[in-house]
Design an enzyme around this catalytic site. Structure first.
Site, PDB file in Angstrom:
ATOM      1  N   THR A 106       0.823  -1.215   0.000  1.00  0.00           N
ATOM      2  CA  THR A 106       0.000   0.000   0.000  1.00  0.00           C
ATOM      3  C   THR A 106       0.851   1.257   0.000  1.00  0.00           C
ATOM      4  OG1 THR A 106      -1.770  -1.146   1.131  1.00  0.00           O
ATOM      5  CG2 THR A 106      -1.782   1.223   1.317  1.00  0.00           C
ATOM      6  N   THR A 118       1.946  -4.210   4.373  1.00  0.00           N
ATOM      7  CA  THR A 118       1.879  -4.487   5.812  1.00  0.00           C
ATOM      8  C   THR A 118       1.410  -5.906   6.146  1.00  0.00           C
ATOM      9  OG1 THR A 118      -0.360  -3.592   5.946  1.00  0.00           O
ATOM     10  CG2 THR A 118       1.450  -2.077   6.410  1.00  0.00           C
TER      11      THR A 118
HETATM   12  N1  ASP Z   1      -2.358  -6.023   1.075  1.00  0.00           N
HETATM   13  C1  ASP Z   1      -1.425  -4.952   1.276  1.00  0.00           C
HETATM   14  C2  ASP Z   1      -0.039  -5.532   1.359  1.00  0.00           C
HETATM   15  O1  ASP Z   1       0.304  -6.131   2.321  1.00  0.00           O
HETATM   16  C3  ASP Z   1      -1.759  -4.193   2.502  1.00  0.00           C
HETATM   17  C4  ASP Z   1      -0.772  -3.114   2.878  1.00  0.00           C
HETATM   18  O2  ASP Z   1       0.232  -2.868   2.289  1.00  0.00           O
HETATM   19  O3  ASP Z   1      -1.034  -2.454   3.889  1.00  0.00           O
HETATM   20  O4  ASP Z   1       0.723  -5.364   0.438  1.00  0.00           O
END
Ligand code: ASP
Length: 423
Positions: free
Chosen positions: A93, A169
């Site tokens: 993200t 994340t």
């Molecule tokens: N689905 C995303 C990822 O882990 C969520 C994020 O980056 O917060 O790449």
């Protein structure tokens, strides 16, 4: 439509209806039309304004083009590098933007664009940037951990003092654990950083998290692998977590990551670094970047069948981490299939479904039966850390029964932390 002579990097004051905003003009992304302008406010938030709604505007100070965009971009094969910090981008993200046609968030910013969106980075440290990959972290595999570990090694050999890794994340804590084992005594901090809202959203936490990560990577004396994310819901404090003691505990909040069974090693408030402790010693930098993905993390549940373990063993899985109930238990009918797996040479390690506290297989009968079967209790090691560690142990030809319960990087605290009140 108003035509206003604003350039990226200019500090401007803009009046819209009864509101007045002051901030830095952001560079336009390829999805933004000429009818909007994005301003980064002092609190780190971005705000998008329609030029039609602007009643008054003035340039307080002409700026340079966003400093970050001047950073050296290193091609993926390596090359000319300079600076204090290497920003490695893997996607997630933090390096994403919203596709306004579908509403989906896609990894789409290059690390150069990301740096250009956050001009403050250049004032914290000189840096170079390298895009390693552009994936959501659910698509990261153990072979990617190897690639990231090697890129970090190259960065330190090239003379960078710290490395910041922009990462999704969802699996950032797995990558942090994997890198913690792959990189023993790195010469400086390796800081993973993500965001819960994409960088082109007004409410994005990307800028403040990255600023915290840069500050820590450029001025801490710690050596090791860390995660930098919001410590609370407001924007004023970023927590730095040890890479083997941290977990994503909330689906959407900015302060989703918490240190478990230990305190964060540092906080960044504003641009001030407050370190609780300095991590790492003087040892030699040793890189063992291999991972063997023939390991599994299995959560115990009521009604679980022994055939699941048989299936994994028949599939060639070499290490199984069981997330047991409470102190580390499974139902008694599972002891036999586990025993058979152990006889076939598969490593079985026990962690707990409880987030806080430690397993103890000596308290109940089932625990003692698991111990006699040869299941290895893993103390307060987090399940995700145990999985990454088992892949690293297998990938480097180490003895799982001997190495898994040891505290190699701070993954076993041996302490009793009874409180869930974490920062
Ligand atoms: N689905 C995303 C990822 O882990 C969520 C994020 O980056 O917060 O790449």
């Amino acid at each position: 439509m108003n035509t206003i002579d604003f350039k990226p990097g200019d500090l401007v004051r803009i009046k819209v209806k009864s509101q007045s905003y002051e901030g830095l003009v952001m560079p336009r992304t390829q999805y933004e039309g000429p009818e909007h302008i994005t301003i980064k406010l002092k609190n780190g938030y971005n705000i998008g304004l329609s030029l039609n709604r602007i009643l008054e505007s003035s340039v307080i100070k002409r700026g340079d083009e966003a400093k970050g965009s001047e950073a050296t971009v290193i091609p993926s094969e390596g090359g000319q590098v300079h600076g204090d910090i290497l920003l490695l981008s893997t996607g997630g993200t933090i390096a994403s933007r919203v596709d306004y046609r579908t509403g989906a968030v896609k990894p789409a910013f290059s690390s150069k664009e990301l740096a250009a969106l956050i001009p403050e980075l250049g004032s914290i440290a000189s840096f170079s940037i390298r895009s390693l990959m552009s994936v959501l972290s659910e698509n990261i595999r153990p072979s990617d951990w190897t690639m990231i570990a090697k890129a970090v090694q190259e960065a330190f050999l090239a003379g960078f003092r710290g490395v910041v890794i922009a990462h999704g994340t969802d699996t950032m804590h797995y990558t942090a654990a994997a890198l913690s084992f792959a990189l023993e005594n790195p010469p400086g901090p390796v800081v993973l950083v993500g965001s819960q809202r994409s960088s082109d959203r007004p409410s994005s936490d990307a800028a403040t998290n990255l600023i915290g990560a840069f500050k820590f990577a450029s001025s801490s004396r710690s050596r090791g692998v860390f995660i930098a994310m919001h410590s609370g819901l407001s924007d004023d404090s970023i927590a730095i977590h040890l890479g083997v003691r941290v977990r994503k505990n909330h689906t959407s909040r900015r302060n989703a990551f918490h240190s478990v069974n230990r305190r964060p090693v540092a906080y960044i408030k504003g641009l001030t670094l407050n370190e609780n402790t300095v991590i790492g010693g003087k040892g030699e930098f040793i890189v063992r970047p291999n991972f063997d993905d023939r390991a599994a993390l299995v959560k115990f549940f009521p009604g679980m069948k022994g055939s699941y373990f048989k299936f994994l063993v028949d599939e060639g899985i070499k290490a199984i981490i069981i997330e047991g109930g409470g102190l580390g238990h499974v139902s008694e009918d599972l002891i036999q299939p586990i025993t058979e797996g152990i006889k076939k040479g598969v490593f079985f390690g026990m962690t707990s479904q409880c987030i806080w506290g430690s397993v103890n297989l000596n308290v109940y009968e089932t625990g003692r039966d698991l111990l006699s079967a040869g299941v290895v209790p893993l103390g307060d090691m987090l399940s995700e850390v145990a999985l990454a560690k088992s892949m690293w142990v297998l990938g480097n030809g180490l003895n799982a029964t001997g190495q898994m319960p040891l505290d190699l990087r701070g993954e076993v605290t041996g302490r009793r932390w009874l409180s869930v009140e974490q920062d």
